[in-house]
Design a protein around this motif. Structure first.
Motif, short mmCIF file in Angstrom:
data_model
loop_
_atom_site.label_atom_id
_atom_site.label_comp_id
_atom_site.label_asym_id
_atom_site.label_seq_id
_atom_site.Cartn_x
_atom_site.Cartn_y
_atom_site.Cartn_z
N LYS A 203 -6.08 15.23 -1.69
CA LYS A 203 -6.33 14.35 -2.84
C LYS A 203 -5.17 14.38 -3.82
N LEU A 204 -4.65 15.57 -4.10
CA LEU A 204 -3.52 15.67 -5.02
C LEU A 204 -2.29 14.97 -4.45
N GLU A 205 -2.06 15.09 -3.15
CA GLU A 205 -0.91 14.40 -2.54
C GLU A 205 -1.04 12.90 -2.69
N ALA A 206 -2.27 12.38 -2.49
CA ALA A 206 -2.50 10.94 -2.66
C ALA A 206 -2.33 10.54 -4.12
N ASP A 207 -2.83 11.36 -5.05
CA ASP A 207 -2.69 11.07 -6.48
C ASP A 207 -1.22 11.05 -6.88
N ILE A 208 -0.47 12.02 -6.40
CA ILE A 208 0.96 12.10 -6.74
C ILE A 208 1.71 10.88 -6.23
N ASP A 209 1.39 10.46 -5.02
CA ASP A 209 2.04 9.27 -4.45
C ASP A 209 1.77 8.05 -5.32
N LYS A 210 0.51 7.87 -5.74
CA LYS A 210 0.14 6.72 -6.58
C LYS A 210 0.77 6.81 -7.96
N LEU A 211 0.74 8.00 -8.56
CA LEU A 211 1.32 8.18 -9.89
C LEU A 211 2.83 7.92 -9.88
#
Length: 244
Positions: A203-211
């Protein structure tokens, strides 16, 4: 009768033997085919799910049956046996058929590893790929009703997909196969905690990519600063999880 390599059930090129499982657990080809009507049973299903079964699933094959008697493991207290079921996908199915797996696995007490097999374009031709999937209870608090989830592994060339018989009991074997599918390792210690950590990292990896993408597109300085702060916080949390 001893089953030979040519006589075991296959899903595409995938069989119990290609997965590295003992021949004692392999299903003979004559007994491997599972009609779609049989796996549905008497469970009422939606028109959408019926359509997915028809359009996305080419065939369903029982590849392996692992019990105490044919693995040398002790009987389990929770899981009587573990099955490996092959799902051959049609060209219309681009991903693991989660709803179909949920339907099949929810009707049985056995642990089931699904080997999903598909053909994909590759270097001007096609290649066969396989991804494992399991349905298991999500990590939760003791005493609460379990919530089940279908977990999927990565697509790999079919010839590279392997399963390992590990543990001392059928219960531990099932836990190990879940760990192999979700985390890529046969270790069973602290499995729920490791699955939770794995999900948090994803989830954090996906959040970082979006951010990161949002930060690049942002024009307003205040918005860019806010997104940068969130991005920095998420990266710090990710580093801490990976170190832990």
């Amino acid at each position: 009768m001893t089953v030979t390599a040519a006589q075991v059930a296959h899903c595409g090129s995938v069989s119990a033997l290609s997965l590295g499982l003992p021949i004692s657990t392999a299903i003979p080809v004559a007994k491997g085919t599972l009609p779609k009507a049989a796996v549905v049973g008497r469970t009422p299903i939606s028109a959408k799910l019926k359509q997915r079964l028809t359009n996305d699933i080419e065939s369903i094959t029982l590849l392996s049956l692992m019990r105490a008697a044919n693995t040398g493991l002790e009987l389990g207290r929770l899981i009587p046996e573990v099955l490996v079921i092959g799902l051959k996908l049609t060209g219309k199915a681009g991903s693991v058929p989660v709803e179909v797996i949920e339907l099949i696995a929810s009707q049985r007490k056995s642990g089931i590893v699904f080997a999903c097999v598909r053909e994909v374009p590759f270097e001007g031709g096609t290649r066969e790929e396989c991804a494992f999937a399991v349905r298991r209870a999500q990590p939760g608090r003791a005493g609460h009703m379990p919530n089940y989830q279908v977990y999927t592994g990565e697509w790999l060339p079919a010839g590279e997909c392997q399963l390992e018989i590990a543990g001392g009991t059928i219960d531990e074997l099932w836990m190990s196969l879940c760990s192999q599918t979700i985390l890529g390792t046969p270790e069973v210690a602290d499995l729920d905690a490791r699955i939770t950590r794995h999900a948090q990292i994803a989830k954090l990896e996906a959040d970082i990519d979006k951010l990161a993408r949002d930060h690049q597109r942002a024009k307003n300085p205040a918005q860019r600063n806010e997104l940068y702060a969130k991005l920095h916080k998420a990266k710090t949390q990710l580093a801490q999880l990976r170190e832990g």
